[in-house]
Motif scaffolding. Structure first.
Motif, PDB file in Angstrom:
ATOM      1  N   TYR A  48       0.835  -1.204   0.000  1.00 55.85           N
ATOM      2  CA  TYR A  48       0.000   0.000   0.000  1.00 55.85           C
ATOM      3  C   TYR A  48       0.871   1.255   0.000  1.00 55.85           C
ATOM      4  O   TYR A  48       0.500   2.292  -0.546  1.00 55.85           O
ATOM      5  CB  TYR A  48      -0.892   0.036   1.246  1.00 55.85           C
ATOM      6  N   ASP A  49       2.014   1.162   0.685  1.00 57.40           N
ATOM      7  CA  ASP A  49       2.895   2.310   0.872  1.00 57.40           C
ATOM      8  C   ASP A  49       4.277   1.958   0.335  1.00 57.40           C
ATOM      9  O   ASP A  49       4.519   0.866  -0.151  1.00 57.40           O
ATOM     10  CB  ASP A  49       3.000   2.660   2.365  1.00 57.40           C
ATOM     11  N   SER A  50       5.193   2.897   0.456  1.00 58.35           N
ATOM     12  CA  SER A  50       6.581   2.593   0.124  1.00 58.35           C
ATOM     13  C   SER A  50       7.226   1.841   1.288  1.00 58.35           C
ATOM     14  O   SER A  50       6.725   1.880   2.419  1.00 58.35           O
ATOM     15  CB  SER A  50       7.348   3.891  -0.152  1.00 58.35           C
ATOM     16  N   LEU A  51       8.302   1.138   1.009  1.00 57.00           N
ATOM     17  CA  LEU A  51       9.031   0.461   2.082  1.00 57.00           C
ATOM     18  C   LEU A  51       9.582   1.528   3.024  1.00 57.00           C
ATOM     19  O   LEU A  51      10.090   2.555   2.580  1.00 57.00           O
ATOM     20  CB  LEU A  51      10.153  -0.402   1.515  1.00 57.00           C
ATOM     21  N   MET A  52       9.521   1.238   4.321  1.00 59.36           N
ATOM     22  CA  MET A  52       9.770   2.289   5.320  1.00 59.36           C
ATOM     23  C   MET A  52      10.860   1.882   6.308  1.00 59.36           C
ATOM     24  O   MET A  52      10.835   0.773   6.850  1.00 59.36           O
ATOM     25  CB  MET A  52       8.469   2.561   6.086  1.00 59.36           C
ATOM     26  N   TYR A  53      11.819   2.801   6.521  1.00 59.07           N
ATOM     27  CA  TYR A  53      12.848   2.584   7.532  1.00 59.07           C
ATOM     28  C   TYR A  53      12.269   2.827   8.928  1.00 59.07           C
ATOM     29  O   TYR A  53      11.347   3.623   9.098  1.00 59.07           O
ATOM     30  CB  TYR A  53      14.031   3.520   7.307  1.00 59.07           C
ATOM     31  N   GLY A  54      12.869   2.153   9.926  1.00 55.26           N
ATOM     32  CA  GLY A  54      12.362   2.234  11.285  1.00 55.26           C
ATOM     33  C   GLY A  54      12.822   3.457  12.059  1.00 55.26           C
ATOM     34  O   GLY A  54      13.544   4.323  11.552  1.00 55.26           O
ATOM     35  N   SER A  55      12.421   3.497  13.306  1.00 53.08           N
ATOM     36  CA  SER A  55      12.693   4.630  14.196  1.00 53.08           C
ATOM     37  C   SER A  55      14.170   4.672  14.607  1.00 53.08           C
ATOM     38  O   SER A  55      14.823   3.647  14.739  1.00 53.08           O
ATOM     39  CB  SER A  55      11.820   4.494  15.454  1.00 53.08           C
ATOM     40  N   GLY A  56      14.646   5.877  14.839  1.00 56.41           N
ATOM     41  CA  GLY A  56      16.007   6.065  15.335  1.00 56.41           C
ATOM     42  C   GLY A  56      16.061   6.247  16.841  1.00 56.41           C
ATOM     43  O   GLY A  56      17.089   6.653  17.393  1.00 56.41           O
ATOM     44  N   ALA A  57      14.974   5.925  17.526  1.00 55.82           N
ATOM     45  CA  ALA A  57      14.914   6.101  18.985  1.00 55.82           C
ATOM     46  C   ALA A  57      15.916   5.182  19.675  1.00 55.82           C
ATOM     47  O   ALA A  57      16.337   4.156  19.132  1.00 55.82           O
ATOM     48  CB  ALA A  57      13.506   5.805  19.491  1.00 55.82           C
ATOM     49  N   SER A  58      16.280   5.547  20.895  1.00 57.36           N
ATOM     50  CA  SER A  58      17.149   4.706  21.724  1.00 57.36           C
ATOM     51  C   SER A  58      16.299   3.731  22.536  1.00 57.36           C
ATOM     52  O   SER A  58      15.135   4.010  22.839  1.00 57.36           O
ATOM     53  CB  SER A  58      17.982   5.567  22.671  1.00 57.36           C
ATOM     54  N   ALA A  59      16.893   2.608  22.875  1.00 62.56           N
ATOM     55  CA  ALA A  59      16.189   1.610  23.685  1.00 62.56           C
ATOM     56  C   ALA A  59      16.283   1.977  25.163  1.00 62.56           C
ATOM     57  O   ALA A  59      17.337   2.377  25.654  1.00 62.56           O
ATOM     58  CB  ALA A  59      16.791   0.232  23.457  1.00 62.56           C
ATOM     59  N   THR A  60      15.152   1.858  25.862  1.00 62.96           N
ATOM     60  CA  THR A  60      15.120   2.111  27.298  1.00 62.96           C
ATOM     61  C   THR A  60      14.416   0.946  27.992  1.00 62.96           C
ATOM     62  O   THR A  60      13.941   0.013  27.339  1.00 62.96           O
ATOM     63  CB  THR A  60      14.355   3.417  27.615  1.00 62.96           C
ATOM     64  N   LYS A  61      14.329   1.003  29.296  1.00 60.81           N
ATOM     65  CA  LYS A  61      13.661  -0.047  30.061  1.00 60.81           C
ATOM     66  C   LYS A  61      12.221  -0.211  29.581  1.00 60.81           C
ATOM     67  O   LYS A  61      11.533   0.762  29.297  1.00 60.81           O
ATOM     68  CB  LYS A  61      13.681   0.303  31.555  1.00 60.81           C
ATOM     69  N   PHE A  62      11.774  -1.468  29.500  1.00 61.69           N
ATOM     70  CA  PHE A  62      10.423  -1.760  29.007  1.00 61.69           C
ATOM     71  C   PHE A  62       9.381  -1.099  29.898  1.00 61.69           C
ATOM     72  O   PHE A  62       9.407  -1.239  31.124  1.00 61.69           O
ATOM     73  CB  PHE A  62      10.202  -3.268  28.956  1.00 61.69           C
ATOM     74  N   ASP A  63       8.446  -0.373  29.282  1.00 63.48           N
ATOM     75  CA  ASP A  63       7.454   0.384  30.044  1.00 63.48           C
ATOM     76  C   ASP A  63       6.133  -0.371  30.229  1.00 63.48           C
ATOM     77  O   ASP A  63       5.133   0.197  30.663  1.00 63.48           O
ATOM     78  CB  ASP A  63       7.177   1.736  29.369  1.00 63.48           C
ATOM     79  N   ASN A  64       6.146  -1.683  29.845  1.00 62.90           N
ATOM     80  CA  ASN A  64       4.944  -2.529  29.939  1.00 62.90           C
ATOM     81  C   ASN A  64       3.813  -2.049  29.038  1.00 62.90           C
ATOM     82  O   ASN A  64       2.658  -2.400  29.246  1.00 62.90           O
ATOM     83  CB  ASN A  64       4.437  -2.626  31.395  1.00 62.90           C
ATOM     84  N   ILE A  88       4.640  -0.322  25.242  1.00 61.10           N
ATOM     85  CA  ILE A  88       5.090  -0.410  23.854  1.00 61.10           C
ATOM     86  C   ILE A  88       6.473  -1.040  23.798  1.00 61.10           C
ATOM     87  O   ILE A  88       7.416  -0.588  24.444  1.00 61.10           O
ATOM     88  CB  ILE A  88       5.112   0.976  23.188  1.00 61.10           C
ATOM     89  N   ARG A  89       6.594  -2.094  22.994  1.00 62.32           N
ATOM     90  CA  ARG A  89       7.870  -2.786  22.838  1.00 62.32           C
ATOM     91  C   ARG A  89       8.613  -2.223  21.625  1.00 62.32           C
ATOM     92  O   ARG A  89       8.009  -1.872  20.606  1.00 62.32           O
ATOM     93  CB  ARG A  89       7.639  -4.288  22.651  1.00 62.32           C
ATOM     94  N   TYR A  90       9.923  -2.167  21.756  1.00 65.32           N
ATOM     95  CA  TYR A  90      10.800  -1.704  20.679  1.00 65.32           C
ATOM     96  C   TYR A  90      11.455  -2.924  20.057  1.00 65.32           C
ATOM     97  O   TYR A  90      12.204  -3.641  20.722  1.00 65.32           O
ATOM     98  CB  TYR A  90      11.852  -0.760  21.259  1.00 65.32           C
ATOM     99  N   ILE A  91      11.175  -3.190  18.768  1.00 66.91           N
ATOM    100  CA  ILE A  91      11.731  -4.369  18.097  1.00 66.91           C
ATOM    101  C   ILE A  91      12.974  -3.979  17.313  1.00 66.91           C
ATOM    102  O   ILE A  91      12.918  -3.163  16.385  1.00 66.91           O
ATOM    103  CB  ILE A  91      10.694  -5.015  17.159  1.00 66.91           C
ATOM    104  N   SER A 110      11.748  -0.674  25.496  1.00 70.49           N
ATOM    105  CA  SER A 110      10.850   0.305  24.896  1.00 70.49           C
ATOM    106  C   SER A 110      11.661   1.397  24.219  1.00 70.49           C
ATOM    107  O   SER A 110      12.841   1.600  24.552  1.00 70.49           O
ATOM    108  CB  SER A 110       9.938   0.923  25.964  1.00 70.49           C
ATOM    109  N   PRO A 111      11.075   2.137  23.253  1.00 70.48           N
ATOM    110  CA  PRO A 111      11.779   3.278  22.646  1.00 70.48           C
ATOM    111  C   PRO A 111      11.683   4.500  23.547  1.00 70.48           C
ATOM    112  O   PRO A 111      10.681   4.694  24.237  1.00 70.48           O
ATOM    113  CB  PRO A 111      11.009   3.495  21.333  1.00 70.48           C
ATOM    114  N   ASN A 112      12.724   5.331  23.561  1.00 70.55           N
ATOM    115  CA  ASN A 112      12.658   6.540  24.388  1.00 70.55           C
ATOM    116  C   ASN A 112      11.798   7.620  23.741  1.00 70.55           C
ATOM    117  O   ASN A 112      11.379   8.568  24.400  1.00 70.55           O
ATOM    118  CB  ASN A 112      14.066   7.066  24.690  1.00 70.55           C
ATOM    119  N   ILE A 113      11.539   7.468  22.434  1.00 70.55           N
ATOM    120  CA  ILE A 113      10.645   8.382  21.722  1.00 70.55           C
ATOM    121  C   ILE A 113       9.597   7.533  20.997  1.00 70.55           C
ATOM    122  O   ILE A 113       9.942   6.578  20.301  1.00 70.55           O
ATOM    123  CB  ILE A 113      11.408   9.240  20.685  1.00 70.55           C
ATOM    124  N   ILE A 114       8.329   7.869  21.167  1.00 65.89           N
ATOM    125  CA  ILE A 114       7.251   7.105  20.540  1.00 65.89           C
ATOM    126  C   ILE A 114       6.605   7.934  19.446  1.00 65.89           C
ATOM    127  O   ILE A 114       6.040   9.003  19.704  1.00 65.89           O
ATOM    128  CB  ILE A 114       6.191   6.690  21.588  1.00 65.89           C
TER     129      ILE A 114
END
Length: 372
Positions: free
Chosen positions: A196-212, A214-217, A234-238
């Motif tokens: 449906y869309d163009s192929l998309m690169y992921g987030s540049g956020a940093s990994a932080t402690k899981f906030d229960n 949103i998971r960062y893959i 979890s990502p530090n920026i959502i």
């Protein structure tokens, strides 16, 4: 409690001359470290004609450096390099399988004892002084027998999961043929035209402690069988644009595992994908997520990855290259039939995974009861 050195013979490895080891099965097997280890016994990759240090069959092999702590059992006479120590249990005092499971319970302790600036390592003295609980020999054998029984069940269930994965791959080839030959003459379409869309690169956020929430893959969170490992962050920026939806496919674009893929489903919860991954959202009017995911398990896909890797600082495939991947596209009704078969097999896998989890929990419980 006794010291390990009092109930065993410690044999620190020493690497032979480089010209004496080979991959032609000349001499005896040569193991250098835990990279040579398999699930149960070491994997024979190299051989040595003039070993400097030898371990015997049933000796315990312990990785003593980079990294520390992998444990295995020699299944034959072998040469051991300096990354390993060979431990011979004194038969009348300690049963080698009991000692094997005890050492597996102490991997974290051994890692914590490592020293060194370039890389951590443990020496003979650290191994010698390791305290070992010493019940009567018959009790040791019963403990080892109990743990062996659970280990065998765990191994069997892992084998069942692998066989079911192979069954899905077999069904794929039976229904759709070999993508390299496309003998069924399906229409071939570029990946970039199947979304449906163009192929998309992921987030540049940093990994932080899981906030229960949103998971960062990240690439390292994805296993080769399409599951996620247990470490959650979890990502530090959502940013909502990076939230995954049912059926999204992730492609690893950089690093040692470039080409690895992951199919997202809502059972994983809310997830955002990281920057070294590329998201592909299938146009389900043309192509289904199950078809795409198992297409990436074919030899054709593997060769595509090999031919497109750019070797600069590290292997890399960008979104444009992935977009040029040519995919034979069968009729949607056949893809639906395949998806139904996959769903039924996945139901069987879920039952086995539950049993595997229960068996692993029992094993961990027994290890704690016996050794911690």
């Amino acid at each position: 409690m006794v010291r390990l050195g009092e109930i065993s013979i410690l044999n620190m490895g020493q690497s032979p001359k480089s010209e004496t080891y080979n991959q032609n099965e000349e001499g005896i097997p040569f193991f250098q470290g835990n990279a040579d280890f398999g699930e149960i016994n070491p994997v024979k990759k190299y051989y040595c004609t003039e070993p400097a240090k030898i371990a015997k069959a049933n000796d315990l092999l312990v990785s003593v450096r980079a990294p520390i702590g992998a444990i295995n059992i020699a299944n034959c006479e072998c040469c051991i390099g300096r990354g390993l120590a060979g431990i011979t249990a004194k038969d009348k005092i300690i049963f080698y399988l009991y000692l094997y499971y005890f050492l597996k319970s102490k991997v974290d302790d051994l890692k914590n004892k490592g020293t060194g600036s370039t890389f951590k390592a443990i020496n003979k003295n650290i191994l010698y002084d390791l305290p070992v609980p010493l019940p009567p020999i018959e009790t040791q054998k019963q403990i080892a027998h109990n743990l062996d029984a659970i280990t065998n069940i765990i191994s069997l269930r892992k084998k069942q999961l692998l066989e079911l994965d192979n069954l899905i791959k077999s069904v794929f080839y039976d229904m759709f043929g070999d993508p390299a030959k496309n003998e069924k003459e399906w229409k071939v379409i570029h990946l970039s035209k199947l979304t449906y869309d163009s192929l998309m690169y992921g987030s540049g956020a940093s990994a932080t402690k899981f906030d229960n929430n949103i998971r960062y893959i990240r690439i390292t969170d994805i296993n080769y069988n399409g599951t996620l490992n247990e470490e959650k962050v979890s990502p530090n920026i959502i940013e909502n644009k990076y939230l995954l939806k049912e059926g999204d496919i992730l492609f690893a674009r950089s690093g040692a595992t470039v080409g690895k893929t992951f199919k997202f489903n809502e059972s994983f919860g809310k997830c955002i994908f990281a920057g070294y991954l590329i998201k592909f959202t299938p146009n389900v009017d043309i192509i289904l997520p199950d078809y795409i995911f198992y297409f990436t398990k074919t030899e054709f896909y593997r060769k595509f990855i090999e031919s497109n890797i750019k070797l600069v600082a590290q292997p890399n495939i960008n979104a444009k290259q992935y977009g040029n991947l040519k995919i034979p596209v069968p009729p949607i009704h056949l893809q639906n039939q395949f998806a139904i078969i996959v769903e039924k097999i996945e139901e069987q896998k879920s039952i086995i995974k539950k049993g595997l989890s229960e068996s692993q929990n029992l094993f961990d419980s027994l290890m704690s009861q016996y050794f911690i």
